[in-house]
Design a protein around this motif. Structure first.
Motif, PDB file in Angstrom:
ATOM      1  N   LYS A 150     -26.748  40.499  80.846  1.00 30.81           N
ATOM      2  CA  LYS A 150     -26.937  39.517  79.843  1.00 30.81           C
ATOM      3  C   LYS A 150     -25.530  38.657  79.493  1.00 30.81           C
ATOM      4  O   LYS A 150     -25.472  37.506  79.140  1.00 30.81           O
ATOM      5  N   ASN A 151     -24.512  39.459  79.135  1.00 33.40           N
ATOM      6  CA  ASN A 151     -23.250  39.090  78.711  1.00 33.40           C
ATOM      7  C   ASN A 151     -22.561  38.435  79.758  1.00 33.40           C
ATOM      8  O   ASN A 151     -21.849  37.363  79.502  1.00 33.40           O
ATOM      9  N   MET A 209      -8.902  37.734  73.944  1.00 29.39           N
ATOM     10  CA  MET A 209     -10.202  37.894  74.673  1.00 29.39           C
ATOM     11  C   MET A 209     -10.698  39.004  75.057  1.00 29.39           C
ATOM     12  O   MET A 209     -11.623  39.591  74.907  1.00 29.39           O
ATOM     13  N   ASN A 211     -11.567  41.624  72.197  1.00 29.69           N
ATOM     14  CA  ASN A 211     -13.080  41.399  71.820  1.00 29.69           C
ATOM     15  C   ASN A 211     -14.148  42.017  72.639  1.00 29.69           C
ATOM     16  O   ASN A 211     -15.138  42.658  72.002  1.00 29.69           O
ATOM     17  N   GLN A 212     -14.059  41.844  74.161  1.00 31.69           N
ATOM     18  CA  GLN A 212     -14.637  42.095  74.849  1.00 31.69           C
ATOM     19  C   GLN A 212     -14.598  43.548  75.174  1.00 31.69           C
ATOM     20  O   GLN A 212     -16.024  44.266  75.086  1.00 31.69           O
ATOM     21  N   SER A 255     -16.523  45.440  72.124  1.00 21.92           N
ATOM     22  CA  SER A 255     -18.106  45.035  72.153  1.00 21.92           C
ATOM     23  C   SER A 255     -18.744  46.008  73.116  1.00 21.92           C
ATOM     24  O   SER A 255     -19.605  46.585  72.960  1.00 21.92           O
ATOM     25  N   ARG A 291     -18.805  49.424  71.399  1.00 23.59           N
ATOM     26  CA  ARG A 291     -19.625  49.416  70.412  1.00 23.59           C
ATOM     27  C   ARG A 291     -21.098  49.405  71.023  1.00 23.59           C
ATOM     28  O   ARG A 291     -22.019  49.931  70.192  1.00 23.59           O
ATOM     29  N   ASN A 292     -21.160  49.558  72.274  1.00 22.32           N
ATOM     30  CA  ASN A 292     -22.545  49.475  72.922  1.00 22.32           C
ATOM     31  C   ASN A 292     -22.666  51.060  73.081  1.00 22.32           C
ATOM     32  O   ASN A 292     -22.242  51.664  73.719  1.00 22.32           O
ATOM     33  N   LEU A 316     -23.960  34.858  79.923  1.00 23.64           N
ATOM     34  CA  LEU A 316     -23.543  34.122  78.732  1.00 23.64           C
ATOM     35  C   LEU A 316     -22.228  33.800  79.035  1.00 23.64           C
ATOM     36  O   LEU A 316     -22.012  32.422  78.762  1.00 23.64           O
ATOM     37  N   LEU A 317     -21.492  34.625  79.663  1.00 21.95           N
ATOM     38  CA  LEU A 317     -20.019  34.186  79.961  1.00 21.95           C
ATOM     39  C   LEU A 317     -20.019  32.841  80.955  1.00 21.95           C
ATOM     40  O   LEU A 317     -19.415  31.934  80.472  1.00 21.95           O
TER      41      LEU A 317
END
Ligand SMILES: Nc1ncnc2c1ncn2[C@@H]1O[C@H](COP(=O)(O)OP(=O)(O)OP(=O)(O)O)[C@@H](O)[C@H]1O
Ligand SMILES: [Mg+2]
Lengths: 270, 216
Positions: free
Chosen positions: A186-187, A1, A4-5, A8, A11-12, A190-191
């Motif tokens: 926002k993320n 996990m 991936n976090q 991301s 990538r921002n 979402l979580l």
């Protein structure tokens, strides 16, 4: 996990700017941490040169052959007669290695000169202040007082610059971390929707911040080494012994504190 | 026992010491295997109701029972667990993580589910991507997909932990007719498969697919 976090987050695009900022700040921070040892080393060189010159001159005079100037350069001279009580008190002062009393026959009259050997000439100021408190006055045995004065001034300036830079980089990093977390709102939401527990989300945010800061640190150290090599080593020709433990500790604090603060901002309360 | 039961639900906001009543005396039952459409004017409280059912918000007074359990009484962490196990959300703006690929987006809710290990998580992700017909797009980022494709990713993600309940807030609001049809059909087939699907929609089409339409 986490993988991936973190991917991301990296990538921002806006986070790349923050990492770049971290690189610069960590380079500045570590340069700041080098200022004090640099000043110390610079003055050590001056004192050494000073003692060497003095030694060469003295060696020419045969009666002074046995005097070791480099030792005397670390010595405070007290001319006032000391009581036994004062002697023990003085010997207990930090940085004092030993107290030596020399009897000099001055035209039939016996004069006592008391030498206080210190571990380092840089501690003159400290020991002198302690002596003052005991009502005893001392002066450097051979060292030029001007060197001591300019050392004291420049060291204070160096200290101020150092603390300022540390505080400024810490504050900027704290602000950056808070903004990074704000951009993640926002993320985070979402979580929460997925059912991630708050503690888990905080853990994720913490690891994200730490990752970005460590990337900043690594490149920052590279940049610092480069600056150090070019400026200090090549231009000033001084090699500095850094206090590695202190540097690691301060860098660690500057990574952990902002990361810790940033995950406790109130926006996390849904 | 109904899948979801709302008893005497009231919701009000206090703004500048003034009470604004959003939802009043709501009594509803939702069953498994059915698709419910919720319609109503803008500001009627549709999103609010969906969020309350999804345990993201709560009533000022009243009860929400999911499988007979009063969710308002639950502690925050238990509510989070209930969301993970039982509820999948779909939103109008898709709400995908823009910095994650299709695969990573769908995988994300599964990490906190002990039910999956790495292998089964990967398998399920591939299967879900296949279900929504996006296998060639699995390595793509949301911005490289059309709106309809993004919403399919969101649906696949909502299904990740095999929830019994799907809550969709205007899932076709940003889509054209063609894609709207596709999404509604998808949601309908989920309800036929036994899930309790609740869809808030402004579209008149919802009446064709819903087993029951509730007007707020
Ligand atoms: N946090 C809040 N504080 C005060 N009022 C709120 C808050 N959240 C929502 N409202 C109000 O509650 C009412 C219902 O909002 P809601 O979003 O549920 O409407 P909706 O039926 O989903 O509308 P739409 O169809 O436009 O999405 C609105 O009038 C809104 O202004
Ligand atoms: Mg709404």
């Amino acid at each position: 996990m986490m993988k991936n976090q973190i991917k991301s987050v990296l990538r921002n695009k806006s986070n790349i700017i923050y990492i770049f900022t971290f690189v610069i700040l960590f380079a500045i921070l570590n340069v700041a941490l080098t200022i004090r040892p640099l000043v110390d080393q610079y003055f050590d060189n001056i004192v050494e040169e000073y003692s060497n010159t003095l030694q060469t001159q003295l060696n020419k005079i045969s009666s002074y052959e046995n005097i070791k100037i480099d030792e005397l350069a670390k010595t405070i001279q007290i001319s006032k007669e000391l009581t036994d009580e004062q002697k023990t008190e003085i010997e207990n002062i930090k940085h004092v290695e030993r107290l030596e009393i020399q009897k000099i026959d001055l035209e039939g009259e016996e004069v006592h000169i008391q030498y206080l050997y210190l571990d380092d000439w840089k501690n003159f100021e400290y020991v002198n202040n302690r002596l003052d408190a005991l009502g005893i006055s001392g002066s450097p045995a051979v060292l030029d007082e001007q060197i001591l004065e300019s050392y004291s001034t420049i060291r204070n300036i160096a200290n101020t610059i150092q603390y300022l830079l540390i505080i400024v980089s810490l504050l900027v990093i704290i602000v950056c971390c808070r903004n990074i977390v704000k951009n993640e709102q926002k993320n985070i939401k979402l979580l929460q929707i997925f059912g991630y527990k708050k503690s888990k989300i905080k853990q994720i945010l913490f690891v994200e911040q730490i990752t970005m800061l460590i990337i900043g640190l690594i490149f920052g150290i590279v940049l610092y080494e480069l600056l150090y090599f070019l400026l200090v080593h090549e231009m000033l020709n001084i090699s500095v012994e850094n206090n590695a433990v202190m540097m690691v500790a301060i860098n660690a604090i500057i990574i952990l504190l902002p990361a810790f603060l940033s995950i406790h901002i109130k926006t996390l309360k849904s | 026992m109904s899948k979801i039961e709302i008893i005497d639900g009231n919701k009000e906001y206090v703004k500048n010491k003034e009470k604004i009543k959003i939802l009043e005396n709501i009594n509803l039952k939702f069953e498994s295997g059915k698709l419910y459409g919720i319609v109503g004017e803008s500001g009627a409280g549709k999103t609010t109701l969906l969020n309350i059912i999804g345990t993201l918000d709560s009533f000022t007074s009243g009860k929400v029972l999911i499988d007979g359990q009063d969710v308002i009484q639950l502690k925050e962490d238990d509510r989070a667990r209930l969301r993970m196990e039982k509820i999948g959300f779909v939103f109008q703006e898709f709400y995908l993580n823009p910095n994650m690929t299709v695969e990573e987006n769908i995988e994300q809710p599964m990490f906190i589910n002990e039910k999956y290990d790495k292998t089964s998580r990967r398998e399920r992700t591939s299967k879900l991507i296949e279900t929504v017909n996006l296998t060639p797009r699995r390595k793509h980022f949301p911005k490289e997909l059309s709106g309809g494709e993004q919403q399919r990713v969101a649906i696949a993600r909502a299904l990740a932990n095999e929830p019994d309940i799907i809550l969709a807030d205007e899932p076709t609001g940003n889509l054209d007719k063609e894609n709207e049809k596709r999404i509604f059909e998808m949601l309908q087939s989920l309800s036929k498969g036994g899930k309790c699907v609740i869809v808030v929609s402004h579209s008149s089409k919802i009446e064709e697919y819903a087993d029951q339409v509730i007007k707020l």
